[in-house]
Design a protein around this motif. Structure first.
Motif, PDB file in Angstrom:
ATOM      1  N   MET A   1       0.823  -1.191   0.000  1.00 15.56           N
ATOM      2  CA  MET A   1       0.000   0.000   0.000  1.00 15.56           C
ATOM      3  C   MET A   1       0.870   1.259   0.000  1.00 15.56           C
ATOM      4  N   LYS A   2       1.992   1.217   0.732  1.00 16.40           N
ATOM      5  CA  LYS A   2       2.892   2.364   0.784  1.00 16.40           C
ATOM      6  C   LYS A   2       3.518   2.629  -0.580  1.00 16.40           C
ATOM      7  N   LYS A   3       3.820   1.558  -1.309  1.00 14.58           N
ATOM      8  CA  LYS A   3       4.426   1.714  -2.636  1.00 14.58           C
ATOM      9  C   LYS A   3       3.437   2.366  -3.603  1.00 14.58           C
ATOM     10  N   ILE A   4       2.178   1.985  -3.517  1.00 11.61           N
ATOM     11  CA  ILE A   4       1.162   2.569  -4.396  1.00 11.61           C
ATOM     12  C   ILE A   4       0.993   4.049  -4.090  1.00 11.61           C
ATOM     13  N   LEU A   5       0.913   4.381  -2.818  1.00 17.36           N
ATOM     14  CA  LEU A   5       0.760   5.770  -2.408  1.00 17.36           C
ATOM     15  C   LEU A   5       1.982   6.595  -2.820  1.00 17.36           C
TER      16      LEU A   5
ATOM     17  N   SER B   1       4.062   5.930  -5.293  1.00 20.04           N
ATOM     18  CA  SER B   1       4.044   6.050  -6.750  1.00 20.04           C
ATOM     19  C   SER B   1       3.036   7.106  -7.196  1.00 20.04           C
ATOM     20  N   LEU B   2       1.882   7.134  -6.557  1.00 26.47           N
ATOM     21  CA  LEU B   2       0.852   8.114  -6.888  1.00 26.47           C
ATOM     22  C   LEU B   2       1.327   9.536  -6.602  1.00 26.47           C
ATOM     23  N   VAL B   3       2.019   9.727  -5.491  1.00 27.19           N
ATOM     24  CA  VAL B   3       2.564  11.042  -5.152  1.00 27.19           C
ATOM     25  C   VAL B   3       3.601  11.454  -6.190  1.00 27.19           C
ATOM     26  N   TYR B   4       4.455  10.552  -6.630  1.00 29.21           N
ATOM     27  CA  TYR B   4       5.457  10.855  -7.652  1.00 29.21           C
ATOM     28  C   TYR B   4       4.796  11.242  -8.977  1.00 29.21           C
ATOM     29  N   VAL B   5       3.773  10.519  -9.365  1.00 28.39           N
ATOM     30  CA  VAL B   5       3.078  10.823 -10.622  1.00 28.39           C
ATOM     31  C   VAL B   5       2.423  12.199 -10.553  1.00 28.39           C
ATOM     32  N   ILE B   6       1.738  12.495  -9.458  1.00 29.17           N
ATOM     33  CA  ILE B   6       1.090  13.795  -9.305  1.00 29.17           C
ATOM     34  C   ILE B   6       2.135  14.908  -9.287  1.00 29.17           C
ATOM     35  N   PHE B   7       3.237  14.709  -8.605  1.00 28.19           N
ATOM     36  CA  PHE B   7       4.310  15.699  -8.574  1.00 28.19           C
ATOM     37  C   PHE B   7       4.902  15.910  -9.968  1.00 28.19           C
ATOM     38  N   PHE B   8       5.123  14.837 -10.700  1.00 31.73           N
ATOM     39  CA  PHE B   8       5.664  14.937 -12.059  1.00 31.73           C
ATOM     40  C   PHE B   8       4.709  15.722 -12.970  1.00 31.73           C
ATOM     41  N   ILE B   9       3.415  15.439 -12.877  1.00 28.43           N
ATOM     42  CA  ILE B   9       2.433  16.150 -13.701  1.00 28.43           C
ATOM     43  C   ILE B   9       2.399  17.635 -13.336  1.00 28.43           C
ATOM     44  N   PHE B  10       2.417  17.944 -12.049  1.00 24.90           N
ATOM     45  CA  PHE B  10       2.410  19.339 -11.607  1.00 24.90           C
ATOM     46  C   PHE B  10       3.642  20.085 -12.112  1.00 24.90           C
TER      47      PHE B  10
END
Length: 175
Positions: free
Chosen positions: A1-5, A7-16
């Motif tokens: 679950m920590k890995k998914i969270l 990864s999601l934070v990294y994707v959102i940061f990259f998009i921003f």
């Protein structure tokens, strides 16, 4: 679950970061070339870069080499799931005032991925309130106008081209 969270934070940061670092002035020049194909030219504009968009101030709009309107401010804001173009204080030149009342105080074009088929339109001015949508796939625009009494008195020739339904004027256009 920590890995998914994580990864999601990294994707959102990259998009921003991508949206912030997007070359907005080059994007504007690309849009300008696209609308130039339709014989519409924007000139004398002052470009102002913002974090998630850009502003054009004091621009002149030309259609087929005729100056049609002056725009005080045009803002384009790009967000992750939502984009908006807002246009403030559009003044038509004297030769076009007989066709439509001027000034148009605010015009908003909004696109959301939740309603990916339509671009929403809202506008207001001395003519009243205008709202509607443009269906991108059907290439059809539907506009509703709640006209003021001055619009009804002075621009009845424009209103004759619209249907009167449920206390408002309706205009449909296919392109």
């Amino acid at each position: 679950m920590k890995k998914i969270l994580k990864s999601l934070v990294y994707v959102i940061f990259f998009i921003f970061i991508s949206m912030v670092l997007l070359p907005k002035q080059e994007l504007f020049y690309f849009l300008e070339k696209k609308i130039e194909e339709k014989n519409i030219v924007i000139s004398n504009e002052q470009f102002e870069n913002k974090i998630l968009g850009f502003d054009l101030k004091y621009s002149d709009i030309y259609f087929e080499q005729i100056n049609v309107a002056n725009v005080e401010k045009l803002s384009i804001n790009t967000y992750l799931f939502y984009n908006q173009v807002s246009i403030k204080n559009v003044r038509l030149l004297d030769s076009f005032k007989s066709m439509f009342p001027t000034p148009l105080t605010n015009i908003y074009l909004t696109y959301s991925i939740l309603d990916y088929e339509n671009v929403q339109i809202e506008a207001d001015g001395i003519f009243g309130k205008l709202y509607g949508s443009i269906n991108i796939f059907d290439r059809k625009a539907i506009v509703y106008l709640e006209a003021t009494s001055s619009m009804k008195n002075s621009y009845s020739n424009v209103l004759r081209q619209m249907k009167f339904k449920d206390g408002r004027y309706v205009y449909e256009y296919k392109f």
